[in-house]
Design a protein around this motif. Structure first.
Motif, PDB file in Angstrom:
ATOM      1  N   ALA A  98       0.822  -1.214   0.000  1.00  0.00           N
ATOM      2  CA  ALA A  98       0.000   0.000   0.000  1.00  0.00           C
ATOM      3  C   ALA A  98       0.853   1.259   0.000  1.00  0.00           C
ATOM      4  CB  ALA A  98      -0.923  -0.006   1.214  1.00  0.00           C
ATOM      5  N   LEU A  99       2.042   1.187   0.590  1.00  0.00           N
ATOM      6  CA  LEU A  99       2.924   2.355   0.715  1.00  0.00           C
ATOM      7  C   LEU A  99       4.139   2.265  -0.197  1.00  0.00           C
ATOM      8  CD1 LEU A  99       2.908   2.528   4.624  1.00  0.00           C
ATOM      9  CD2 LEU A  99       1.432   3.806   3.042  1.00  0.00           C
ATOM     10  N   LEU A 100       4.183   1.278  -1.073  1.00  0.00           N
ATOM     11  CA  LEU A 100       5.373   0.995  -1.868  1.00  0.00           C
ATOM     12  C   LEU A 100       5.772   2.196  -2.734  1.00  0.00           C
ATOM     13  CD1 LEU A 100       7.433  -1.208  -2.462  1.00  0.00           C
ATOM     14  CD2 LEU A 100       5.930  -2.037  -4.293  1.00  0.00           C
ATOM     15  N   GLY A 101       7.004   2.612  -2.582  1.00  0.00           N
ATOM     16  CA  GLY A 101       7.513   3.751  -3.337  1.00  0.00           C
ATOM     17  C   GLY A 101       7.467   5.061  -2.592  1.00  0.00           C
ATOM     18  N   HIS A 102       6.825   5.079  -1.411  1.00  0.00           N
ATOM     19  CA  HIS A 102       6.765   6.318  -0.637  1.00  0.00           C
ATOM     20  C   HIS A 102       8.170   6.786  -0.269  1.00  0.00           C
ATOM     21  CE1 HIS A 102       5.831   9.343   2.306  1.00  0.00           C
ATOM     22  NE2 HIS A 102       6.414   8.642   3.279  1.00  0.00           N
ATOM     23  N   GLY A 103       8.441   8.052  -0.531  1.00  0.00           N
ATOM     24  CA  GLY A 103       9.739   8.619  -0.200  1.00  0.00           C
ATOM     25  C   GLY A 103      10.836   8.298  -1.183  1.00  0.00           C
ATOM     26  N   VAL A 104      10.520   7.580  -2.265  1.00  0.00           N
ATOM     27  CA  VAL A 104      11.526   7.221  -3.261  1.00  0.00           C
ATOM     28  C   VAL A 104      11.473   8.228  -4.409  1.00  0.00           C
ATOM     29  CG1 VAL A 104      12.341   5.454  -4.867  1.00  0.00           C
ATOM     30  CG2 VAL A 104      11.333   4.773  -2.670  1.00  0.00           C
ATOM     31  N   PRO A 105      12.499   9.024  -4.625  1.00  0.00           N
ATOM     32  CA  PRO A 105      12.491   9.969  -5.750  1.00  0.00           C
ATOM     33  C   PRO A 105      12.288   9.238  -7.072  1.00  0.00           C
ATOM     34  CG  PRO A 105      14.324  10.421  -4.265  1.00  0.00           C
ATOM     35  CD  PRO A 105      13.737   9.107  -3.834  1.00  0.00           C
ATOM     36  N   GLY A 106      11.353   9.730  -7.850  1.00  0.00           N
ATOM     37  CA  GLY A 106      11.069   9.101  -9.139  1.00  0.00           C
ATOM     38  C   GLY A 106       9.805   8.272  -9.148  1.00  0.00           C
ATOM     39  N   TYR A 301     -13.814 -16.934   1.089  1.00  0.00           N
ATOM     40  CA  TYR A 301     -13.260 -15.743   1.713  1.00  0.00           C
ATOM     41  C   TYR A 301     -12.871 -14.773   0.607  1.00  0.00           C
ATOM     42  CZ  TYR A 301     -12.956 -19.123   5.463  1.00  0.00           C
ATOM     43  OH  TYR A 301     -13.269 -20.100   6.385  1.00  0.00           O
ATOM     44  N   ALA A 302     -13.337 -13.537   0.724  1.00  0.00           N
ATOM     45  CA  ALA A 302     -13.121 -12.562  -0.343  1.00  0.00           C
ATOM     46  C   ALA A 302     -12.316 -11.371   0.152  1.00  0.00           C
ATOM     47  CB  ALA A 302     -14.459 -12.087  -0.905  1.00  0.00           C
ATOM     48  N   ASP A 303     -11.828 -10.590  -0.819  1.00  0.00           N
ATOM     49  CA  ASP A 303     -11.029  -9.401  -0.507  1.00  0.00           C
ATOM     50  C   ASP A 303     -11.938  -8.234  -0.139  1.00  0.00           C
ATOM     51  OD1 ASP A 303     -11.976  -9.341  -3.163  1.00  0.00           O
ATOM     52  OD2 ASP A 303     -10.437  -7.910  -3.760  1.00  0.00           O
ATOM     53  N   THR A 304     -12.631  -8.382   0.957  1.00  0.00           N
ATOM     54  CA  THR A 304     -13.509  -7.324   1.443  1.00  0.00           C
ATOM     55  C   THR A 304     -12.810  -6.583   2.593  1.00  0.00           C
ATOM     56  OG1 THR A 304     -14.554  -8.912   2.937  1.00  0.00           O
ATOM     57  CG2 THR A 304     -15.604  -8.552   0.794  1.00  0.00           C
ATOM     58  N   GLY A 305     -13.469  -5.584   3.100  1.00  0.00           N
ATOM     59  CA  GLY A 305     -12.923  -4.864   4.245  1.00  0.00           C
ATOM     60  C   GLY A 305     -12.159  -3.616   3.842  1.00  0.00           C
ATOM     61  N   SER A 306     -11.840  -2.819   4.835  1.00  0.00           N
ATOM     62  CA  SER A 306     -11.117  -1.568   4.648  1.00  0.00           C
ATOM     63  C   SER A 306      -9.864  -1.595   5.515  1.00  0.00           C
ATOM     64  CB  SER A 306     -12.001  -0.377   5.050  1.00  0.00           C
ATOM     65  OG  SER A 306     -11.303   0.838   4.944  1.00  0.00           O
ATOM     66  N   TYR A 307      -8.753  -1.119   4.946  1.00  0.00           N
ATOM     67  CA  TYR A 307      -7.475  -1.153   5.637  1.00  0.00           C
ATOM     68  C   TYR A 307      -6.822   0.215   5.534  1.00  0.00           C
ATOM     69  CZ  TYR A 307      -8.144  -6.203   5.240  1.00  0.00           C
ATOM     70  OH  TYR A 307      -8.649  -7.473   5.309  1.00  0.00           O
ATOM     71  N   THR A 308      -6.321   0.701   6.647  1.00  0.00           N
ATOM     72  CA  THR A 308      -5.622   1.988   6.676  1.00  0.00           C
ATOM     73  C   THR A 308      -4.179   1.760   7.103  1.00  0.00           C
ATOM     74  OG1 THR A 308      -7.640   3.225   7.172  1.00  0.00           O
ATOM     75  CG2 THR A 308      -5.546   4.293   7.695  1.00  0.00           C
ATOM     76  N   PHE A 309      -3.270   2.286   6.308  1.00  0.00           N
ATOM     77  CA  PHE A 309      -1.849   2.115   6.580  1.00  0.00           C
ATOM     78  C   PHE A 309      -1.169   3.477   6.598  1.00  0.00           C
ATOM     79  CE2 PHE A 309      -3.167  -1.683   4.117  1.00  0.00           C
ATOM     80  CZ  PHE A 309      -2.966  -2.657   5.094  1.00  0.00           C
ATOM     81  N   THR A 310      -0.248   3.662   7.531  1.00  0.00           N
ATOM     82  CA  THR A 310       0.502   4.912   7.649  1.00  0.00           C
ATOM     83  C   THR A 310       1.992   4.603   7.584  1.00  0.00           C
ATOM     84  OG1 THR A 310      -1.215   5.941   8.992  1.00  0.00           O
ATOM     85  CG2 THR A 310       0.975   6.935   9.093  1.00  0.00           C
ATOM     86  N   SER A 311       2.723   5.409   6.840  1.00  0.00           N
ATOM     87  CA  SER A 311       4.158   5.196   6.688  1.00  0.00           C
ATOM     88  C   SER A 311       4.881   5.448   8.001  1.00  0.00           C
ATOM     89  CB  SER A 311       4.713   6.122   5.601  1.00  0.00           C
ATOM     90  OG  SER A 311       4.511   7.480   5.958  1.00  0.00           O
ATOM     91  N   ALA A 312       6.083   4.931   8.115  1.00  0.00           N
ATOM     92  CA  ALA A 312       6.864   5.059   9.344  1.00  0.00           C
ATOM     93  C   ALA A 312       7.166   6.514   9.675  1.00  0.00           C
ATOM     94  CB  ALA A 312       8.160   4.266   9.219  1.00  0.00           C
ATOM     95  N   ASP A 313       7.298   7.348   8.654  1.00  0.00           N
ATOM     96  CA  ASP A 313       7.580   8.760   8.911  1.00  0.00           C
ATOM     97  C   ASP A 313       6.322   9.578   9.153  1.00  0.00           C
ATOM     98  OD1 ASP A 313       6.438   9.031   6.400  1.00  0.00           O
ATOM     99  OD2 ASP A 313       8.301   9.633   5.407  1.00  0.00           O
ATOM    100  N   GLY A 314       5.151   8.923   9.079  1.00  0.00           N
ATOM    101  CA  GLY A 314       3.882   9.592   9.337  1.00  0.00           C
ATOM    102  C   GLY A 314       3.423  10.526   8.246  1.00  0.00           C
TER     103      GLY A 314
END
Length: 525
Positions: A98-106, A301-314
């Motif tokens: 979900a956060l892949l690439g956060h903080g990576v220039p480009g 079992y299905a891909d239902t539901g809601s998920y919230t993710f926060t990066s380590a730097d907030g």
């Protein structure tokens, strides 16, 4: 021969496991062992096509479905000690994606589908090795940049991970050779049909550097790829220039929806081995009583539901909601989904510390890799002898683009010093077939099902992440051109019928005129 890749010494051991086409990249030959070009020949040009690097999952699908299954098992106290550790690891993998690439220039938009740090490094190092392999070519090109500029032509599919692979590759080039910066060139995309001429078609103009006809030909559609005929731009027909590739793409897209393909792909799921391996994998994680709830197909079992993710730097918080369209309805589906997480995690070791090999014993991983190879062999690989090349004919244009570049050199057109293309497994796999590379184009009669025992085709060898094919072109004082093919950076023969074009028996260098004649070079787009 391609099989030699499997027995290559140390490089192939960098990632131990059975990850099929999700295998992280390692070069398959030590550059110190490359053949020396014959006396009098100097490098004049190089070109490559490369798959994007290691990436995350393309979307929140099977991971969320498997996590839903795990949560239900936890609620029923139906987990083994090892199984209790699975849920937090799945959740960690979901967060990383979900956060892949956060903080990576480009990286423009963090999230699922982006390159991992491993994938970025795969392309940065691939570029560095290209420069190191041909130092005289790039030194000369850099020195002549002001007086006799040549171009480093760069194109990609338009999909973010291919675009980003191109960006990280070329950044690495320029870090090692800054003089090349003025030479980078992104050619205009094929021009779309003029808007307004047909209400049913609303074409999308692609940015410079995008060429879907060469690098995304498996999914050509009118909305993106309705291209005008330059000689008659207001015609209501497709451009004749691109008609063959478009037609081949449509034939392929029809093929992958047919019952015939489904019949070819499904046998492994019906064999006793499928139930055996699914039980071996899942009973290490879930209680037998919980798994029996799959009997009769009443539980899913299905891909239902809601998920919230926060990066380590907030600095980044993302909330994702499952679509409910991906469901696990059987033990086999659950184990196959877990294998997919095991495979993708191999290329996300910087982002996810969880070791998914704990949940997928080697014997079971090998089995699920073989099932994936079975499916890819028929869906993207050589398929059957009577399939008439439907799985790869749309890649002929990409093959011919390689020849077109060398043709220009033969005519004295030296504007291009290199051509760099970035694409996907769905193009690398058919290109290998279109080129007829030894031990890659090995279709089977429809009556003989693919297996590891009867066919050497392996996704991990044909198209690992960052897989690539490169042609190095050399010229002598008389103007003769010779070509060397590197497949995943291993010196590799062209199709067997071209052995007569080798400059000497067993040589890895081919006379270009003979090579062109061998392939019956016909320009196709």
């Amino acid at each position: 021969m391609l099989l030699a890749l499997a027995t290559c010494a140390s490089p192939a051991l960098a990632f131990e496991g059975y990850y099929q086409t999700k295998t992280p990249y390692t070069p398959q030959q030590d550059p110190a062992t490359y053949a020396v070009p014959p006396a009098g020949f100097q490098p004049i040009f190089t070109q490559l096509v490369a798959r994007h690097g290691s990436r995350g999952l393309t979307g929140m699908k099977g991971d969320a479905a498997l996590y839903a299954m795990w949560k239900q098992a936890a609620a029923q106290d139906a987990l083994t000690p090892l199984g209790r550790e699975l849920g937090p690891d799945i959740l960690a993998l979901m967060q990383a994606n979900a956060l892949l690439g956060h903080g990576v220039p480009g990286i423009e938009q963090p999230g699922y589908g982006n390159l991992s740090q491993t994938g970025i490094e795969e392309h940065r190092q691939l570029a560095a090795r290209l420069l190191a392999r041909l130092p005289t070519l790039f030194a000369q090109v850099g020195q002549d940049a002001a007086t006799a500029p040549r171009q480093l032509v760069t194109i990609h599919s338009g999909v973010d991970r291919a675009r980003d692979s191109a960006r990280f590759f070329t950044q690495s080039l320029l870090e090692h050779a800054p003089a090349l910066a003025p030479l980078l060139y992104l050619p205009p995309a094929p021009a779309p049909y003029p808007q307004g001429r047909s209400p049913a078609v609303r074409p999308i103009l692609q940015p410079d550097g995008v060429n879907r006809f060469l690098l995304y030909a498996h999914k050509l559609v009118p909305q993106t790829d309705f291209v005008a005929d330059r000689a008659n731009p207001y015609s209501t027909t497709y451009s004749t220039t691109y008609a063959a590739t478009y037609a081949a793409s449509q034939a392929y897209q029809h093929y992958i929806r047919t019952k015939r393909l489904d019949t070819l792909m499904t046998p492994p799921a019906r064999q006793p081995a499928a139930a055996k391996h699914a039980r071996q994998v899942l009973e290490r994680l879930f209680t037998p009583a919980f798994l029996t709830q799959f009997n009769g197909g009443a539980t899913s079992y299905a891909d239902t539901g809601s998920y919230t993710f926060t990066s380590a730097d907030g600095k980044l918080t993302r909330t994702l909601k499952g679509s409910g369209k991906t469901a696990i309805r059987s033990m086999n589906a659950a184990a196959t989904t877990l294998y997919a997480l095991y495979a993708i995690a191999a290329g996300m070791r910087h982002e996810v510390k969880a070791d998914f090999s704990r949940y997928m014993p080697a014997d079971d991983a090998r089995y699920y890799a073989s099932v994936a190879d079975h499916e890819d062999f028929y869906k993207r690989g050589p398929s059957t002898t009577d399939s008439a090349g439907v799985t790869w004919r749309f890649a002929v244009a990409l093959r011919e683009d390689f020849f077109r570049e060398v043709d220009a050199l033969a005519k004295g057109d030296l504007r291009h010093a290199a051509k760099l293309r970035f694409t996907h497994a769905e193009m690398i796999i058919p290109l290998a077939s279109a080129m007829g590379l030894q031990q890659v184009l090995a279709p089977l009669p429809e009556s003989t099902p693919y297996s590891y025992a009867n066919n050497p085709w392996r996704g991990a060898l044909v198209s690992p992440l960052a897989a690539n094919l490169q042609w190095d072109v050399y010229r002598n004082a008389t103007g003769q051109l010779i070509v060397r093919l590197l497949y995943n950076e291993k010196e590799t023969p062209f199709q067997a019928a071209c052995d007569g074009a080798r400059i000497a028996p067993g040589s890895v260098f081919y006379d270009y005129a003979g090579l062109k004649a061998c392939y019956g070079h016909v320009a196709v787009q």
